[in-house]
Scaffold this motif. Sequence first.
Motif, short mmCIF file in Angstrom:
data_model
loop_
_atom_site.label_atom_id
_atom_site.label_comp_id
_atom_site.label_asym_id
_atom_site.label_seq_id
_atom_site.Cartn_x
_atom_site.Cartn_y
_atom_site.Cartn_z
N LYS A 239 0.87 -1.18 0.13
CA LYS A 239 -0.09 0.03 0.08
C LYS A 239 0.97 1.40 0.00
CE LYS A 239 -3.85 -2.27 2.52
NZ LYS A 239 -4.81 -2.01 3.68
N VAL A 240 0.29 2.18 -0.92
CA VAL A 240 1.17 3.29 -0.85
C VAL A 240 0.48 4.54 -0.14
CG1 VAL A 240 2.11 5.11 -2.35
CG2 VAL A 240 2.31 2.95 -3.07
N PRO A 241 0.80 5.10 0.95
CA PRO A 241 0.00 6.09 1.78
C PRO A 241 -0.09 7.39 0.87
CG PRO A 241 2.02 5.49 2.89
CD PRO A 241 2.05 4.72 1.81
N ALA A 242 -1.10 8.08 1.30
CA ALA A 242 -1.26 9.50 0.47
C ALA A 242 -0.28 10.40 1.07
CB ALA A 242 -2.87 9.80 0.64
N GLU A 243 0.87 10.43 0.74
CA GLU A 243 1.84 11.46 1.62
C GLU A 243 2.37 12.25 0.45
OE1 GLU A 243 4.75 8.78 3.69
OE2 GLU A 243 3.20 8.19 5.05
N ASP A 244 3.36 13.15 0.63
CA ASP A 244 3.91 13.89 -0.03
C ASP A 244 4.93 13.15 -1.16
OD1 ASP A 244 2.94 16.10 1.18
OD2 ASP A 244 4.68 16.60 2.44
N ASN A 245 5.44 12.06 -0.70
CA ASN A 245 6.19 11.41 -1.80
C ASN A 245 5.48 10.03 -2.45
OD1 ASN A 245 6.21 9.94 0.36
ND2 ASN A 245 8.42 9.22 0.40
N ALA A 246 4.28 10.14 -2.39
CA ALA A 246 3.45 8.85 -3.00
C ALA A 246 3.66 8.55 -4.40
CB ALA A 246 1.89 9.15 -2.58
N LEU A 250 5.15 5.25 -6.18
CA LEU A 250 4.31 4.25 -6.96
C LEU A 250 5.27 4.25 -8.41
CD1 LEU A 250 1.76 3.13 -8.00
CD2 LEU A 250 0.87 5.31 -8.68
N VAL A 251 5.81 5.31 -8.68
CA VAL A 251 6.78 5.34 -9.89
C VAL A 251 7.95 4.31 -9.61
CG1 VAL A 251 8.44 6.62 -11.37
CG2 VAL A 251 6.11 7.54 -10.69
N ASP A 252 8.52 4.39 -8.40
CA ASP A 252 9.70 3.23 -8.02
C ASP A 252 9.14 2.09 -8.15
OD1 ASP A 252 11.23 5.37 -7.89
OD2 ASP A 252 11.16 5.61 -5.70
N PHE A 253 7.95 1.80 -7.72
CA PHE A 253 7.35 0.57 -7.57
C PHE A 253 7.10 -0.26 -8.99
CE2 PHE A 253 3.25 -2.26 -7.75
CZ PHE A 253 3.78 -3.21 -6.71
N LEU A 254 6.67 0.74 -9.75
CA LEU A 254 6.43 0.38 -11.29
C LEU A 254 7.77 -0.15 -12.06
CD1 LEU A 254 3.41 2.57 -12.28
CD2 LEU A 254 3.32 0.13 -11.55
N ALA A 255 8.60 0.92 -11.90
CA ALA A 255 10.11 0.75 -12.36
C ALA A 255 10.58 -0.57 -11.96
CB ALA A 255 10.67 2.08 -12.13
#
Length: 260
Positions: A239-246, A250-255
Amino acid sequence: MKLMIFAKFVPDTYGKRGLDLETGMVDRVSEAVIDEIDERVAEAATQFKDDIGADDTEIIAVTMGPDDASQALRKVLAIGADRAVHIVDDGLAGSDLIQTARVLAAVVEREGADLVLTGAESTDGQGGMLAAAIAQLTGRPVAPSLDEATATATGISGVQRDGTTETTLSVQYPAVVSLTEKIAEPRLPNFKAIRAAKKKPQEQLSLADLDLQAGPEAAYVRSTMVSAAQRPARTAGPKVPAEDNAVKQLVDFLAERHVI
C-alpha cells in the motif's frame, strides 16, 4: 460426402474447476457438459451441409471419453448430426493432446471423412492444437481458427482474425478446419429433435477396434504430469500511503517491475 465433428464432455464452466493434486489431471468429478464451442461447430456443420446440398452428405459426431460422454453426442445429434461414434476404453484415461489426436485421427481415417471440423480450443485443456495435430497425422491441409466460413462441394474458405489482421484461407477436401466461438449461435433443440436424436445410429469403438495402443507402453512420446500443487493463496499487495512522496513511491514500484 462426410463431415466429421467432435463433441467433448468437459467440466461445467459455471462450476468450480481445478486439478486433482494426486494425478495432476483435471478434476472431472464435478458436473460435466458438452463443450459450448462444440455446439457451435455442430451448428456450423448443419449450415455447411445445407450449403453443400448433396443428398448423400452426412454429419458424423465423435466423442472420446467414458460412458457418460454419450450425453455430448446426444446434444449434437439433436442439433443436426446424422450419426455418432463413441470411443470408450479404460486405456484412454488421462489422455493428453497427442494421444487424443492419434485416436481421433484414426477415426477420421476409418470413416474417410472429407471435412473434419473442430473447435479452436476446448474449455478444459485450452491447447488449441488438436486440428493441426490431426491434420499432421492424416496428411491433410488445415485452416485454423476461422471466425467465418463457407463450404462448397469441393472445399471450404473462411476468415481468420488476429487483432487488427484479417486473413482469408481456403482449402480443398479432404481438410481439417478449426472454428472459433464466433462461427455460429447454436440452436436450442426442440422436443421433436431430441426424440429423433435417440433413434439415430451410435457406434461404440475401443482401442482394439482402431488397432491402437495407449498409455506408457505405446510407441510414441506422451507428456506425463510429474507433480501438481495447489495454487498459492493471494496475498495483499503493498500500500502506498497518501503522503507527499506517494507519486515517487508509485513510480519506483512500477519501475522495479519493469512496467514503466
